[in-house]
Design a protein around this motif. Structure first.
Motif, PDB file in Angstrom:
ATOM      1  N   LEU A 255       0.787  -1.228   0.000  1.00 50.90           N
ATOM      2  CA  LEU A 255       0.000   0.000   0.000  1.00 50.90           C
ATOM      3  C   LEU A 255       0.828   1.291   0.000  1.00 50.90           C
ATOM      4  O   LEU A 255       0.407   2.298  -0.571  1.00 50.90           O
ATOM      5  CB  LEU A 255      -0.941   0.007   1.202  1.00 50.90           C
ATOM      6  CG  LEU A 255      -1.931  -1.160   1.287  1.00 50.90           C
ATOM      7  CD1 LEU A 255      -2.813  -1.020   2.519  1.00 50.90           C
ATOM      8  CD2 LEU A 255      -2.783  -1.263   0.033  1.00 50.90           C
ATOM      9  N   ALA A 256       1.996   1.272   0.644  1.00 49.46           N
ATOM     10  CA  ALA A 256       2.779   2.495   0.790  1.00 49.46           C
ATOM     11  C   ALA A 256       3.151   3.159  -0.540  1.00 49.46           C
ATOM     12  O   ALA A 256       3.146   4.395  -0.630  1.00 49.46           O
ATOM     13  CB  ALA A 256       4.038   2.217   1.613  1.00 49.46           C
TER      14      ALA A 256
ATOM     15  N   ALA B  87     -12.576   4.147  -3.400  1.00 49.36           N
ATOM     16  CA  ALA B  87     -13.007   2.797  -3.042  1.00 49.36           C
ATOM     17  C   ALA B  87     -11.853   1.833  -3.273  1.00 49.36           C
ATOM     18  O   ALA B  87     -11.264   1.808  -4.358  1.00 49.36           O
ATOM     19  CB  ALA B  87     -14.214   2.379  -3.865  1.00 49.36           C
ATOM     20  N   VAL B  88     -11.526   1.061  -2.251  1.00 44.87           N
ATOM     21  CA  VAL B  88     -10.389   0.134  -2.325  1.00 44.87           C
ATOM     22  C   VAL B  88     -10.897  -1.285  -2.085  1.00 44.87           C
ATOM     23  O   VAL B  88     -11.553  -1.567  -1.079  1.00 44.87           O
ATOM     24  CB  VAL B  88      -9.316   0.487  -1.277  1.00 44.87           C
ATOM     25  CG1 VAL B  88      -8.105  -0.428  -1.446  1.00 44.87           C
ATOM     26  CG2 VAL B  88      -8.903   1.944  -1.402  1.00 44.87           C
ATOM     27  N   ARG B  89     -10.594  -2.170  -3.027  1.00 39.77           N
ATOM     28  CA  ARG B  89     -11.011  -3.564  -2.928  1.00 39.77           C
ATOM     29  C   ARG B  89      -9.823  -4.430  -2.499  1.00 39.77           C
ATOM     30  O   ARG B  89      -8.790  -4.449  -3.167  1.00 39.77           O
ATOM     31  CB  ARG B  89     -11.581  -4.055  -4.260  1.00 39.77           C
ATOM     32  CG  ARG B  89     -12.859  -3.341  -4.665  1.00 39.77           C
ATOM     33  CD  ARG B  89     -13.536  -4.010  -5.862  1.00 39.77           C
ATOM     34  NE  ARG B  89     -12.711  -3.920  -7.054  1.00 39.77           N
ATOM     35  CZ  ARG B  89     -12.766  -2.899  -7.916  1.00 39.77           C
ATOM     36  NH1 ARG B  89     -13.592  -1.881  -7.701  1.00 39.77           N
ATOM     37  NH2 ARG B  89     -11.994  -2.891  -8.990  1.00 39.77           N
ATOM     38  N   LEU B  90      -9.998  -5.146  -1.395  1.00 38.81           N
ATOM     39  CA  LEU B  90      -8.954  -6.023  -0.842  1.00 38.81           C
ATOM     40  C   LEU B  90      -9.390  -7.478  -0.964  1.00 38.81           C
ATOM     41  O   LEU B  90     -10.573  -7.788  -0.806  1.00 38.81           O
ATOM     42  CB  LEU B  90      -8.716  -5.688   0.634  1.00 38.81           C
ATOM     43  CG  LEU B  90      -8.399  -4.237   0.996  1.00 38.81           C
ATOM     44  CD1 LEU B  90      -8.429  -4.064   2.512  1.00 38.81           C
ATOM     45  CD2 LEU B  90      -7.037  -3.832   0.434  1.00 38.81           C
ATOM     46  N   TYR B  91      -8.425  -8.361  -1.206  1.00 44.52           N
ATOM     47  CA  TYR B  91      -8.772  -9.783  -1.326  1.00 44.52           C
ATOM     48  C   TYR B  91      -7.655 -10.649  -0.769  1.00 44.52           C
ATOM     49  O   TYR B  91      -6.468 -10.393  -1.005  1.00 44.52           O
ATOM     50  CB  TYR B  91      -9.032 -10.152  -2.792  1.00 44.52           C
ATOM     51  CG  TYR B  91      -9.292 -11.628  -3.017  1.00 44.52           C
ATOM     52  CD1 TYR B  91     -10.309 -12.297  -2.338  1.00 44.52           C
ATOM     53  CD2 TYR B  91      -8.512 -12.360  -3.909  1.00 44.52           C
ATOM     54  CE1 TYR B  91     -10.540 -13.644  -2.545  1.00 44.52           C
ATOM     55  CE2 TYR B  91      -8.736 -13.710  -4.144  1.00 44.52           C
ATOM     56  CZ  TYR B  91      -9.759 -14.347  -3.460  1.00 44.52           C
ATOM     57  OH  TYR B  91      -9.976 -15.685  -3.660  1.00 44.52           O
ATOM     58  N   ASP B  92      -8.047 -11.689  -0.024  1.00 43.14           N
ATOM     59  CA  ASP B  92      -7.119 -12.708   0.464  1.00 43.14           C
ATOM     60  C   ASP B  92      -7.753 -14.069   0.171  1.00 43.14           C
ATOM     61  O   ASP B  92      -8.791 -14.409   0.748  1.00 43.14           O
ATOM     62  CB  ASP B  92      -6.887 -12.542   1.968  1.00 43.14           C
ATOM     63  CG  ASP B  92      -5.837 -13.522   2.505  1.00 43.14           C
ATOM     64  OD1 ASP B  92      -5.570 -14.531   1.830  1.00 43.14           O
ATOM     65  OD2 ASP B  92      -5.316 -13.280   3.610  1.00 43.14           O
ATOM     66  N   PRO B  93      -7.167 -14.875  -0.741  1.00 44.74           N
ATOM     67  CA  PRO B  93      -7.757 -16.159  -1.111  1.00 44.74           C
ATOM     68  C   PRO B  93      -7.577 -17.267  -0.076  1.00 44.74           C
ATOM     69  O   PRO B  93      -8.085 -18.379  -0.275  1.00 44.74           O
ATOM     70  CB  PRO B  93      -7.038 -16.510  -2.420  1.00 44.74           C
ATOM     71  CG  PRO B  93      -5.734 -15.810  -2.322  1.00 44.74           C
ATOM     72  CD  PRO B  93      -5.997 -14.540  -1.572  1.00 44.74           C
ATOM     73  N   ALA B  94      -6.871 -16.989   1.001  1.00 44.68           N
ATOM     74  CA  ALA B  94      -6.725 -17.959   2.099  1.00 44.68           C
ATOM     75  C   ALA B  94      -6.608 -17.141   3.385  1.00 44.68           C
ATOM     76  O   ALA B  94      -5.562 -17.097   4.020  1.00 44.68           O
ATOM     77  CB  ALA B  94      -5.489 -18.840   1.887  1.00 44.68           C
TER      78      ALA B  94
ATOM     79  N   HIS C 267      -8.136  -4.591  -6.007  1.00 50.19           N
ATOM     80  CA  HIS C 267      -6.983  -3.729  -6.229  1.00 50.19           C
ATOM     81  C   HIS C 267      -5.723  -4.323  -5.610  1.00 50.19           C
ATOM     82  O   HIS C 267      -4.618  -4.160  -6.131  1.00 50.19           O
ATOM     83  CB  HIS C 267      -7.235  -2.344  -5.623  1.00 50.19           C
ATOM     84  CG  HIS C 267      -8.351  -1.601  -6.281  1.00 50.19           C
ATOM     85  ND1 HIS C 267      -9.511  -1.247  -5.621  1.00 50.19           N
ATOM     86  CD2 HIS C 267      -8.484  -1.144  -7.557  1.00 50.19           C
ATOM     87  CE1 HIS C 267     -10.313  -0.600  -6.447  1.00 50.19           C
ATOM     88  NE2 HIS C 267      -9.719  -0.513  -7.619  1.00 50.19           N
ATOM     89  N   TYR C 268      -5.911  -4.964  -4.450  1.00 50.46           N
ATOM     90  CA  TYR C 268      -4.766  -5.533  -3.727  1.00 50.46           C
ATOM     91  C   TYR C 268      -5.102  -6.949  -3.268  1.00 50.46           C
ATOM     92  O   TYR C 268      -6.159  -7.174  -2.674  1.00 50.46           O
ATOM     93  CB  TYR C 268      -4.411  -4.674  -2.505  1.00 50.46           C
ATOM     94  CG  TYR C 268      -4.019  -3.259  -2.860  1.00 50.46           C
ATOM     95  CD1 TYR C 268      -2.724  -2.957  -3.272  1.00 50.46           C
ATOM     96  CD2 TYR C 268      -4.955  -2.232  -2.792  1.00 50.46           C
ATOM     97  CE1 TYR C 268      -2.369  -1.658  -3.604  1.00 50.46           C
ATOM     98  CE2 TYR C 268      -4.610  -0.930  -3.128  1.00 50.46           C
ATOM     99  CZ  TYR C 268      -3.317  -0.648  -3.532  1.00 50.46           C
ATOM    100  OH  TYR C 268      -2.976   0.632  -3.867  1.00 50.46           O
ATOM    101  N   VAL C 269      -4.191  -7.871  -3.552  1.00 47.65           N
ATOM    102  CA  VAL C 269      -4.328  -9.263  -3.109  1.00 47.65           C
ATOM    103  C   VAL C 269      -3.144  -9.574  -2.208  1.00 47.65           C
ATOM    104  O   VAL C 269      -1.984  -9.439  -2.612  1.00 47.65           O
ATOM    105  CB  VAL C 269      -4.359 -10.242  -4.294  1.00 47.65           C
ATOM    106  CG1 VAL C 269      -4.462 -11.677  -3.799  1.00 47.65           C
ATOM    107  CG2 VAL C 269      -5.516  -9.917  -5.228  1.00 47.65           C
TER     108      VAL C 269
END
Length: 205
Positions: free
Chosen positions: A100-101, A113-120, A193-195
């Motif tokens: 993110l920095a 709007a920020v979309r975050l995702y973690d598949p585990a 946006h970020y995984v």
């Protein structure tokens, strides 16, 4: 609730059923409804009242730290090692900052709007850490948090972690699913946006 002992169990059940589906799933994992019969209901109400007062006096960071310790104990009962479901907090902080920095100024824009995702997502360390990083830098950002976790019990802990951290506002959204991110189970989660992920390398997929 405590003034009507005759109907205490039924009233408490109605109170718990009024929460959102994500909270209800966490409560089902905690098996609170098993304590709503007979003499067990009143001690549960008194216990919850005491915890409620204590939690209100804590900051979101303090609640998150407390939940981390509870989660570590809980997942150890089902995982071979607690860190199969939990990533150390210093590692989480490093990964979140690396992701993110570089976009710090962009992420400060009001209403972004920020979309975050973690598949585990396990106990939710990356998602909670990223949400806190974003919220501290921009109180007006909108968060869309997504994740998969194949162990349903751990998924419930991850949802609870995000909820007690007090990071989600009225216009934020999260969808943390207790299913595998592989194959058809992983469909329909949308783009991000970020995984950020620390997959369970020691397990067969």
């Amino acid at each position: 609730l405590g003034a009507d002992e005759a109907n205490l169990g039924a009233k408490l059940k109605g109170y718990l059923d009024a929460f959102s589906p994500n909270v209800r799933e966490l409560l089902e994992w905690l098996k609170l409804k098993e304590y709503l019969q007979g003499a067990k209901a009143k001690p549960l109400v008194e216990l919850l009242a005491g915890y409620s007062q204590a939690l209100r006096a804590m900051s979101g960071v303090e609640r998150n730290a407390l939940f981390d310790e509870i989660a570590k104990i809980s997942v150890a009962e089902t995982a071979e090692k607690a860190f199969e479901a939990m990533t150390p907090r210093d590692v989480v902080a490093l990964v979140v900052d690396l992701c993110l920095a570089p976009h710090r100024e962009l992420l400060k824009e009001p209403g972004i709007a920020v979309r975050l995702y973690d598949p585990a997502f396990g106990t939710g360390g990356f998602l909670t850490g990223a949400a806190r990083w974003l919220r501290e830098g921009n109180e007006l950002c909108s968060l869309l948090v997504r994740g998969h976790e194949h162990t349903s019990r751990t998924a419930a802990v991850g949802r609870g972690n995000l909820l007690v951290s007090d990071l989600l506002g009225e216009f934020d959204d999260f969808d943390l699913r207790g299913v595998s991110s592989l194959g058809i189970d992983g469909a329909g989660i949308g783009n991000a946006h970020y995984v950020m992920v620390n997959p369970p390398y020691g397990h067969k997929w």
